[in-house]
Design a protein around this motif. Structure first.
Motif, PDB file in Angstrom:
ATOM      1  N   LEU A  63       0.826  -1.206   0.000  1.00 53.40           N
ATOM      2  CA  LEU A  63       0.000   0.000   0.000  1.00 53.40           C
ATOM      3  C   LEU A  63       0.859   1.254   0.000  1.00 53.40           C
ATOM      4  CD1 LEU A  63      -2.665   1.519   0.196  1.00 53.40           C
ATOM      5  CD2 LEU A  63      -2.627   1.109   2.674  1.00 53.40           C
ATOM      6  N   LEU A  64       1.869   1.296   0.860  1.00 55.13           N
ATOM      7  CA  LEU A  64       2.732   2.474   0.936  1.00 55.13           C
ATOM      8  C   LEU A  64       3.490   2.691  -0.376  1.00 55.13           C
ATOM      9  CD1 LEU A  64       4.095   2.044   4.554  1.00 55.13           C
ATOM     10  CD2 LEU A  64       2.354   3.656   3.744  1.00 55.13           C
ATOM     11  N   ALA A  65       3.932   1.605  -0.979  1.00 56.56           N
ATOM     12  CA  ALA A  65       4.636   1.716  -2.258  1.00 56.56           C
ATOM     13  C   ALA A  65       3.713   2.289  -3.332  1.00 56.56           C
ATOM     14  CB  ALA A  65       5.181   0.359  -2.685  1.00 56.56           C
ATOM     15  N   GLU A  66       2.456   1.880  -3.320  1.00 60.83           N
ATOM     16  CA  GLU A  66       1.517   2.395  -4.324  1.00 60.83           C
ATOM     17  C   GLU A  66       1.205   3.872  -4.095  1.00 60.83           C
ATOM     18  OE1 GLU A  66      -0.395   2.524  -7.760  1.00 60.83           O
ATOM     19  OE2 GLU A  66       0.822   0.872  -7.029  1.00 60.83           O
ATOM     20  N   VAL A  67       1.105   4.286  -2.846  1.00 65.02           N
ATOM     21  CA  VAL A  67       0.914   5.716  -2.546  1.00 65.02           C
ATOM     22  C   VAL A  67       2.099   6.499  -3.103  1.00 65.02           C
ATOM     23  CG1 VAL A  67       0.847   7.443  -0.694  1.00 65.02           C
ATOM     24  CG2 VAL A  67      -0.541   5.372  -0.525  1.00 65.02           C
ATOM     25  N   TYR A  68       3.284   5.998  -2.862  1.00 63.44           N
ATOM     26  CA  TYR A  68       4.490   6.673  -3.343  1.00 63.44           C
ATOM     27  C   TYR A  68       4.508   6.742  -4.868  1.00 63.44           C
ATOM     28  CZ  TYR A  68       9.385   7.654  -4.191  1.00 63.44           C
ATOM     29  OH  TYR A  68      10.551   8.201  -4.640  1.00 63.44           O
ATOM     30  N   ARG A  69       4.220   5.619  -5.524  1.00 62.45           N
ATOM     31  CA  ARG A  69       4.219   5.594  -6.989  1.00 62.45           C
ATOM     32  C   ARG A  69       3.177   6.560  -7.556  1.00 62.45           C
ATOM     33  NH1 ARG A  69       4.691  -0.064  -6.189  1.00 62.45           N
ATOM     34  NH2 ARG A  69       6.822  -0.688  -6.571  1.00 62.45           N
ATOM     35  N   ALA A  70       2.007   6.586  -6.955  1.00 61.30           N
ATOM     36  CA  ALA A  70       0.952   7.490  -7.423  1.00 61.30           C
ATOM     37  C   ALA A  70       1.387   8.946  -7.277  1.00 61.30           C
ATOM     38  CB  ALA A  70      -0.344   7.234  -6.645  1.00 61.30           C
ATOM     39  N   ALA A 100       7.004  19.946  -2.430  1.00 59.25           N
ATOM     40  CA  ALA A 100       6.922  20.032  -0.972  1.00 59.25           C
ATOM     41  C   ALA A 100       5.849  19.084  -0.435  1.00 59.25           C
ATOM     42  CB  ALA A 100       6.641  21.462  -0.534  1.00 59.25           C
ATOM     43  N   ALA A 101       4.695  19.074  -1.075  1.00 57.34           N
ATOM     44  CA  ALA A 101       3.621  18.173  -0.645  1.00 57.34           C
ATOM     45  C   ALA A 101       4.043  16.723  -0.844  1.00 57.34           C
ATOM     46  CB  ALA A 101       2.343  18.473  -1.417  1.00 57.34           C
ATOM     47  N   TYR A 102       4.690  16.435  -1.960  1.00 58.37           N
ATOM     48  CA  TYR A 102       5.191  15.097  -2.260  1.00 58.37           C
ATOM     49  C   TYR A 102       6.209  14.666  -1.205  1.00 58.37           C
ATOM     50  CZ  TYR A 102       8.642  12.092  -4.636  1.00 58.37           C
ATOM     51  OH  TYR A 102       9.549  11.124  -4.952  1.00 58.37           O
ATOM     52  N   ALA A 103       7.081  15.583  -0.804  1.00 57.93           N
ATOM     53  CA  ALA A 103       8.121  15.244   0.167  1.00 57.93           C
ATOM     54  C   ALA A 103       7.529  14.895   1.522  1.00 57.93           C
ATOM     55  CB  ALA A 103       9.113  16.392   0.298  1.00 57.93           C
ATOM     56  N   GLU A 104       6.428  15.536   1.888  1.00 57.33           N
ATOM     57  CA  GLU A 104       5.790  15.189   3.158  1.00 57.33           C
ATOM     58  C   GLU A 104       5.344  13.735   3.144  1.00 57.33           C
ATOM     59  OE1 GLU A 104       3.475  18.348   5.486  1.00 57.33           O
ATOM     60  OE2 GLU A 104       3.150  18.854   3.372  1.00 57.33           O
ATOM     61  N   VAL A 105       4.736  13.298   2.050  1.00 57.20           N
ATOM     62  CA  VAL A 105       4.312  11.905   1.930  1.00 57.20           C
ATOM     63  C   VAL A 105       5.532  10.999   1.822  1.00 57.20           C
ATOM     64  CG1 VAL A 105       3.105  10.229   0.466  1.00 57.20           C
ATOM     65  CG2 VAL A 105       2.071  12.454   0.949  1.00 57.20           C
ATOM     66  N   LYS A 106       6.487  11.414   1.026  1.00 56.57           N
ATOM     67  CA  LYS A 106       7.682  10.593   0.813  1.00 56.57           C
ATOM     68  C   LYS A 106       8.401  10.335   2.135  1.00 56.57           C
ATOM     69  CE  LYS A 106      12.109  10.819  -1.578  1.00 56.57           C
ATOM     70  NZ  LYS A 106      12.969  11.640  -2.406  1.00 56.57           N
ATOM     71  N   ARG A 107       8.512  11.357   2.965  1.00 55.27           N
ATOM     72  CA  ARG A 107       9.187  11.192   4.249  1.00 55.27           C
ATOM     73  C   ARG A 107       8.473  10.123   5.073  1.00 55.27           C
ATOM     74  NH1 ARG A 107       8.547  16.052   6.239  1.00 55.27           N
ATOM     75  NH2 ARG A 107       6.885  15.426   7.612  1.00 55.27           N
ATOM     76  N   GLY A 108       7.151  10.185   5.113  1.00 52.14           N
ATOM     77  CA  GLY A 108       6.381   9.194   5.857  1.00 52.14           C
ATOM     78  C   GLY A 108       6.496   7.808   5.265  1.00 52.14           C
ATOM     79  N   VAL A 109       6.449   7.730   3.948  1.00 47.59           N
ATOM     80  CA  VAL A 109       6.546   6.428   3.283  1.00 47.59           C
ATOM     81  C   VAL A 109       7.920   5.815   3.507  1.00 47.59           C
ATOM     82  CG1 VAL A 109       6.582   5.264   1.035  1.00 47.59           C
ATOM     83  CG2 VAL A 109       4.793   6.920   1.553  1.00 47.59           C
ATOM     84  N   PHE A 110       8.958   6.610   3.299  1.00 46.14           N
ATOM     85  CA  PHE A 110      10.294   6.058   3.461  1.00 46.14           C
ATOM     86  C   PHE A 110      10.563   5.650   4.905  1.00 46.14           C
ATOM     87  CE2 PHE A 110      12.418   8.053  -0.510  1.00 46.14           C
ATOM     88  CZ  PHE A 110      11.735   7.166  -1.292  1.00 46.14           C
ATOM     89  N   ALA A 111       9.992   6.371   5.854  1.00 48.87           N
ATOM     90  CA  ALA A 111      10.149   5.987   7.254  1.00 48.87           C
ATOM     91  C   ALA A 111       9.462   4.654   7.523  1.00 48.87           C
ATOM     92  CB  ALA A 111       9.586   7.073   8.166  1.00 48.87           C
ATOM     93  N   ALA A 112       8.401   4.392   6.796  1.00 53.36           N
ATOM     94  CA  ALA A 112       7.609   3.186   7.047  1.00 53.36           C
ATOM     95  C   ALA A 112       8.072   1.972   6.244  1.00 53.36           C
ATOM     96  CB  ALA A 112       6.143   3.473   6.741  1.00 53.36           C
ATOM     97  N   LEU A 113       8.745   2.185   5.150  1.00 57.03           N
ATOM     98  CA  LEU A 113       9.148   1.066   4.299  1.00 57.03           C
ATOM     99  C   LEU A 113      10.535   0.547   4.660  1.00 57.03           C
ATOM    100  CD1 LEU A 113       7.977   2.294   0.800  1.00 57.03           C
ATOM    101  CD2 LEU A 113       6.989   0.482   2.154  1.00 57.03           C
ATOM    102  N   GLU A 114      10.757  -0.698   4.306  1.00 57.93           N
ATOM    103  CA  GLU A 114      12.068  -1.282   4.530  1.00 57.93           C
ATOM    104  C   GLU A 114      13.031  -0.819   3.451  1.00 57.93           C
ATOM    105  OE1 GLU A 114      11.677  -5.501   4.946  1.00 57.93           O
ATOM    106  OE2 GLU A 114       9.949  -5.262   6.263  1.00 57.93           O
ATOM    107  N   VAL A 115      14.326  -0.942   3.721  1.00 59.63           N
ATOM    108  CA  VAL A 115      15.366  -0.423   2.838  1.00 59.63           C
ATOM    109  C   VAL A 115      15.276  -0.974   1.425  1.00 59.63           C
ATOM    110  CG1 VAL A 115      17.862  -0.290   2.468  1.00 59.63           C
ATOM    111  CG2 VAL A 115      16.922   0.023   4.757  1.00 59.63           C
ATOM    112  N   ALA A 116      15.062  -2.251   1.250  1.00 58.20           N
ATOM    113  CA  ALA A 116      15.020  -2.843  -0.096  1.00 58.20           C
ATOM    114  C   ALA A 116      13.884  -2.241  -0.914  1.00 58.20           C
ATOM    115  CB  ALA A 116      14.866  -4.352  -0.011  1.00 58.20           C
ATOM    116  N   THR A 117      12.730  -2.077  -0.304  1.00 53.73           N
ATOM    117  CA  THR A 117      11.602  -1.485  -1.005  1.00 53.73           C
ATOM    118  C   THR A 117      11.914  -0.039  -1.346  1.00 53.73           C
ATOM    119  OG1 THR A 117      10.112  -2.935   0.204  1.00 53.73           O
ATOM    120  CG2 THR A 117       9.123  -1.033  -0.878  1.00 53.73           C
ATOM    121  N   TRP A 118      12.523   0.695  -0.413  1.00 48.65           N
ATOM    122  CA  TRP A 118      12.878   2.092  -0.641  1.00 48.65           C
ATOM    123  C   TRP A 118      13.788   2.225  -1.849  1.00 48.65           C
ATOM    124  CZ3 TRP A 118      17.581   4.542  -0.809  1.00 48.65           C
ATOM    125  CH2 TRP A 118      17.530   5.929  -0.884  1.00 48.65           C
TER     126      TRP A 118
END
Length: 189
Positions: A63-70, A100-118
């Motif tokens: 789910l987090l990866a799809e949010v990031y891709r979108a 800036a808006a993208y980075a707010e989501v990206k920061r949350g996504v990257f914090a939540a995802l594992e390194v390989a997925t990132w």
């Protein structure tokens, strides 16, 4: 032969497509609130059952990866749209606002995802984002408002700080620092 048969993509039913879009939007909203999102909160916000959520996204990482891709896809698509409506410098400023808006989501996504997925997600975004930045820079260079000695990699490195700002600093510094970057990109005689 059997392997010569063309494969047609699977089409989702309209309600399934709508559910998926609502789930992604709900996850985006939950991420803006808290990087440690709970899937049951996402399902509730999207108005779907847990089974529907898991049918579309078997894991939290999916789910987090799809949010990031979108978000990457929307960010990339915005560059030519902004250039069609604005002069190059205004388009770049507006695009930075979206960054800036993208980075707010990206920061949350990257914090939540594992390194390989990132790493996989990062590889997915750098090419298209670099293309979008190049489009904006080239338009600005052609108009004489962007320095001729900068390229997309310069900009990506400079705006990379956005994902490193903590939540407490983001509102106070994020957009201000993007203005500083924009000012540094401007052509001066």
């Amino acid at each position: 032969m059997w392997y010569d048969v063309p494969v047609t993509p699977v089409r989702r039913r309209a309600d399934a497509t709508e559910n998926r879009a609502r789930i992604i939007e709900a996850a985006r909203a939950e991420l803006a609130r808290d990087a440690d999102i709970r899937l049951n909160a996402v399902a509730q916000r999207a108005g779907v059952g847990q089974g529907t959520l898991y049918r579309h996204f078997p894991t939290r990482a999916d789910l987090l990866a799809e949010v990031y891709r979108a978000d990457v896809d929307e960010l990339v698509a915005a560059a030519p749209q902004l250039l069609a409506r604005h002069d190059p410098l205004t388009a770049l400023r507006a695009w930075f606002g979206r960054v800036a808006a993208y980075a707010e989501v990206k920061r949350g996504v990257f914090a939540a995802l594992e390194v390989a997925t990132w790493q996989d997600l990062s590889a997915h975004s750098l090419g298209p984002i670099g293309d979008a930045v190049t489009l904006l820079l080239d338009a600005g260079k052609a108009a004489g408002v962007i320095r001729p000695d900068v390229d997309a990699r310069d900009v990506i490195i400079l705006i990379g700080y956005l994902s490193r700002l903590d939540a407490a600093e983001f509102d106070a510094r994020g957009r201000h620092l993007l203005e500083v970057v924009l000012d540094g990109l401007r052509y001066r005689d």
